[in-house]
Design a protein around this motif. Sequence first.
Motif, PDB file in Angstrom:
ATOM      1  N   HIS A   1       0.838  -1.201   0.000  1.00  0.00           N
ATOM      2  CA  HIS A   1       0.000   0.000   0.000  1.00  0.00           C
ATOM      3  C   HIS A   1       0.881   1.263   0.000  1.00  0.00           C
ATOM      4  O   HIS A   1       1.928   1.287   0.642  1.00  0.00           O
ATOM      5  CB  HIS A   1      -0.895  -0.008   1.246  1.00  0.00           C
ATOM      6  CG  HIS A   1      -1.983   1.003   1.174  1.00  0.00           C
ATOM      7  ND1 HIS A   1      -1.793   2.300   1.559  1.00  0.00           N
ATOM      8  CD2 HIS A   1      -3.256   0.921   0.726  1.00  0.00           C
ATOM      9  CE1 HIS A   1      -2.922   2.975   1.366  1.00  0.00           C
ATOM     10  NE2 HIS A   1      -3.821   2.150   0.865  1.00  0.00           N
TER      11      HIS A   1
ATOM     12  N   LEU B   1       0.693   3.948   1.572  1.00  0.00           N
ATOM     13  CA  LEU B   1       0.963   4.486   2.924  1.00  0.00           C
ATOM     14  C   LEU B   1       2.181   3.804   3.553  1.00  0.00           C
ATOM     15  O   LEU B   1       2.996   4.457   4.212  1.00  0.00           O
ATOM     16  CB  LEU B   1      -0.283   4.305   3.813  1.00  0.00           C
ATOM     17  CG  LEU B   1      -0.168   4.789   5.254  1.00  0.00           C
ATOM     18  CD1 LEU B   1       0.294   6.241   5.339  1.00  0.00           C
ATOM     19  CD2 LEU B   1      -1.499   4.641   5.980  1.00  0.00           C
ATOM     20  N   LEU B   2       2.298   2.495   3.319  1.00  0.00           N
ATOM     21  CA  LEU B   2       3.456   1.781   3.881  1.00  0.00           C
ATOM     22  C   LEU B   2       4.751   2.234   3.207  1.00  0.00           C
ATOM     23  O   LEU B   2       5.785   2.377   3.854  1.00  0.00           O
ATOM     24  CB  LEU B   2       3.277   0.273   3.735  1.00  0.00           C
ATOM     25  CG  LEU B   2       2.237  -0.322   4.688  1.00  0.00           C
ATOM     26  CD1 LEU B   2       1.944  -1.761   4.321  1.00  0.00           C
ATOM     27  CD2 LEU B   2       2.693  -0.250   6.130  1.00  0.00           C
TER      28      LEU B   2
ATOM     29  N   ILE C   1       5.638   5.485   4.746  1.00  0.00           N
ATOM     30  CA  ILE C   1       6.166   5.314   6.116  1.00  0.00           C
ATOM     31  C   ILE C   1       7.619   4.808   6.060  1.00  0.00           C
ATOM     32  O   ILE C   1       8.462   5.243   6.845  1.00  0.00           O
ATOM     33  CB  ILE C   1       5.292   4.319   6.931  1.00  0.00           C
ATOM     34  CG1 ILE C   1       3.882   4.870   7.088  1.00  0.00           C
ATOM     35  CG2 ILE C   1       5.936   3.953   8.254  1.00  0.00           C
ATOM     36  CD1 ILE C   1       3.526   5.572   8.354  1.00  0.00           C
TER      37      ILE C   1
ATOM     38  N   TYR D   1       9.750   7.700   5.112  1.00  0.00           N
ATOM     39  CA  TYR D   1       9.800   8.609   6.265  1.00  0.00           C
ATOM     40  C   TYR D   1      10.813   8.099   7.305  1.00  0.00           C
ATOM     41  O   TYR D   1      11.608   8.870   7.851  1.00  0.00           O
ATOM     42  CB  TYR D   1       8.394   8.672   6.851  1.00  0.00           C
ATOM     43  CG  TYR D   1       8.247   9.520   8.076  1.00  0.00           C
ATOM     44  CD1 TYR D   1       8.307  10.908   7.981  1.00  0.00           C
ATOM     45  CD2 TYR D   1       8.033   8.953   9.325  1.00  0.00           C
ATOM     46  CE1 TYR D   1       8.160  11.693   9.108  1.00  0.00           C
ATOM     47  CE2 TYR D   1       7.883   9.727  10.449  1.00  0.00           C
ATOM     48  CZ  TYR D   1       7.950  11.098  10.334  1.00  0.00           C
ATOM     49  OH  TYR D   1       7.806  11.875  11.453  1.00  0.00           O
ATOM     50  N   SER D   2      10.785   6.779   7.551  1.00  0.00           N
ATOM     51  CA  SER D   2      11.726   6.186   8.511  1.00  0.00           C
ATOM     52  C   SER D   2      13.164   6.364   8.025  1.00  0.00           C
ATOM     53  O   SER D   2      14.061   6.646   8.823  1.00  0.00           O
ATOM     54  CB  SER D   2      11.443   4.697   8.703  1.00  0.00           C
ATOM     55  OG  SER D   2      10.104   4.520   9.031  1.00  0.00           O
TER      56      SER D   2
ATOM     57  N   VAL E   1      -7.364   5.653   2.288  1.00  0.00           N
ATOM     58  CA  VAL E   1      -8.081   4.749   3.209  1.00  0.00           C
ATOM     59  C   VAL E   1      -8.835   5.473   4.323  1.00  0.00           C
ATOM     60  O   VAL E   1      -9.515   4.817   5.124  1.00  0.00           O
ATOM     61  CB  VAL E   1      -7.128   3.703   3.845  1.00  0.00           C
ATOM     62  CG1 VAL E   1      -6.950   2.518   2.948  1.00  0.00           C
ATOM     63  CG2 VAL E   1      -5.803   4.303   4.251  1.00  0.00           C
TER      64      VAL E   1
ATOM     65  N   VAL F   1      -2.693  13.083  10.303  1.00  0.00           N
ATOM     66  CA  VAL F   1      -1.578  12.113  10.224  1.00  0.00           C
ATOM     67  C   VAL F   1      -0.377  12.764   9.529  1.00  0.00           C
ATOM     68  O   VAL F   1       0.759  12.674  10.006  1.00  0.00           O
ATOM     69  CB  VAL F   1      -2.005  10.811   9.491  1.00  0.00           C
ATOM     70  CG1 VAL F   1      -0.801   9.911   9.241  1.00  0.00           C
ATOM     71  CG2 VAL F   1      -3.046  10.049  10.291  1.00  0.00           C
TER      72      VAL F   1
ATOM     73  N   MET G   1       3.371  13.622  11.085  1.00  0.00           N
ATOM     74  CA  MET G   1       4.598  13.175  10.400  1.00  0.00           C
ATOM     75  C   MET G   1       5.525  14.366  10.160  1.00  0.00           C
ATOM     76  O   MET G   1       6.733  14.289  10.385  1.00  0.00           O
ATOM     77  CB  MET G   1       4.255  12.512   9.062  1.00  0.00           C
ATOM     78  CG  MET G   1       3.611  11.159   9.202  1.00  0.00           C
ATOM     79  SD  MET G   1       3.106  10.476   7.617  1.00  0.00           S
ATOM     80  CE  MET G   1       4.668   9.877   7.015  1.00  0.00           C
TER      81      MET G   1
END
Lengths: 223, 190
Positions: A14, A16-17, A20, A23-24, A157, A166, A170
């Motif tokens: 997805h 979003l993953l 993320i 971002y990490s 989603v 969200v 972030m």
Amino acid sequence: VAAEPPTTAAAGMHPLLKVIIAYSVMLVVSLVWGLMSHAAGHLDENERMAGVLVLEALDTVVVLITAVAVGRLRVPKPAAGIRIVAWLTAPVAFAAVLAVNVAYRQWLIEFLRAQWLKELLAEPEWSMLTALLFAVQPALIEEWFFRHLALGAVRTVTGVHAAVWVSAVMFAMAHVYNPLGLPWLLVGGIVFGYWRVMSGGLAVPILLHLSLNATILWFQGLL
Amino acid sequence: MSQYPDNRGDGEDDLGSLGRPGSSGLGSLAQSARTKHLKQARGILLTIGVLTLLFNVILFFAAESIVRGQIQAEVRKAGPGKQFDQARLREFEETVIRENKVVAALTSVLGVVFIVLGLTVKQFPVPATAIGLVLYIGASVAFAVYDPESLGGLAIVIKIAFIVALVKSLQAAIAYQKEAAAAAAGEATV
């Protein structure tokens, strides 16, 4: 405002993953830079600028790769009337975020009664390089990442408000090197997010972010 | 009730289908796995929240005695021959105490946010797990920048385990939310 969720044709992981993960990676790059500066001890202005330059170049590469990996995120535009309101009220949003920034900094310095905090919170002096590093690059790359990729991916989603919040969290947490600035950064992220959704594009949040950073930089240079 | 009823009429569970969300068999197995992940996320977020809140509330109230004790220890270490300007020392003490209190207060707020996310994870699965994950990674990095030892030893293993569990929860939350949206769209078209 933007009643329909954005569409994405990407299969597999997805969006979003993917966001993320990117971002990490950006946070880990910040951590490595923080640990390196710690180990090096006191850095002079040139060394600090060189570090920021490398850091922002790496962030830009990560954002470009993420954009390719996520693919097209088509966020539907709101009605023309709402978009016009977003443009017309953008100066009010700018003034509000700037006021929060100034008031919060002042309160922090007075509450902590620490002169050194003034130096810590101070931005570097105005120059073409600092304008590029502290105003132009963050406005373009951060807005692309947080207000398009992150907000758009969450929006696939969830509803508009959740996506704005969200992405704002972030955005605030991405500034880990400035933990005392988190409250006002969160306010900034929320305002940029809502104006991005209302205007239906990135131009308004980019202009808000750019003018805000440039103003802060300009004032600090004048002081 | 399933959107795709079992027409065999034998009352037995079939293997289901991944293409039939909400059906029995594999479909319900996937659903129960997602529910399990959300419960796990709730547990993790509540644990992180309660521990963060408790630790920082104690730190907030103990800041004064901890800072005074550390400064006195430094003064003693400097030896009796070393003279300090008492007014400046008090000012320094006061500033450090306030700094510690601000950091403890901000981190306590973070603890409360984790608790709220844990309590609302079922109502808002994606926002709660996404914000929880972002805050957890961000806070871990922020503390590591200022105190690299916070990643030392077992701490890094625990942090990675929490991050993996939160990522799985986010995946489950995304699937859960997509199913809910698909079910709502299905109901609207019937």
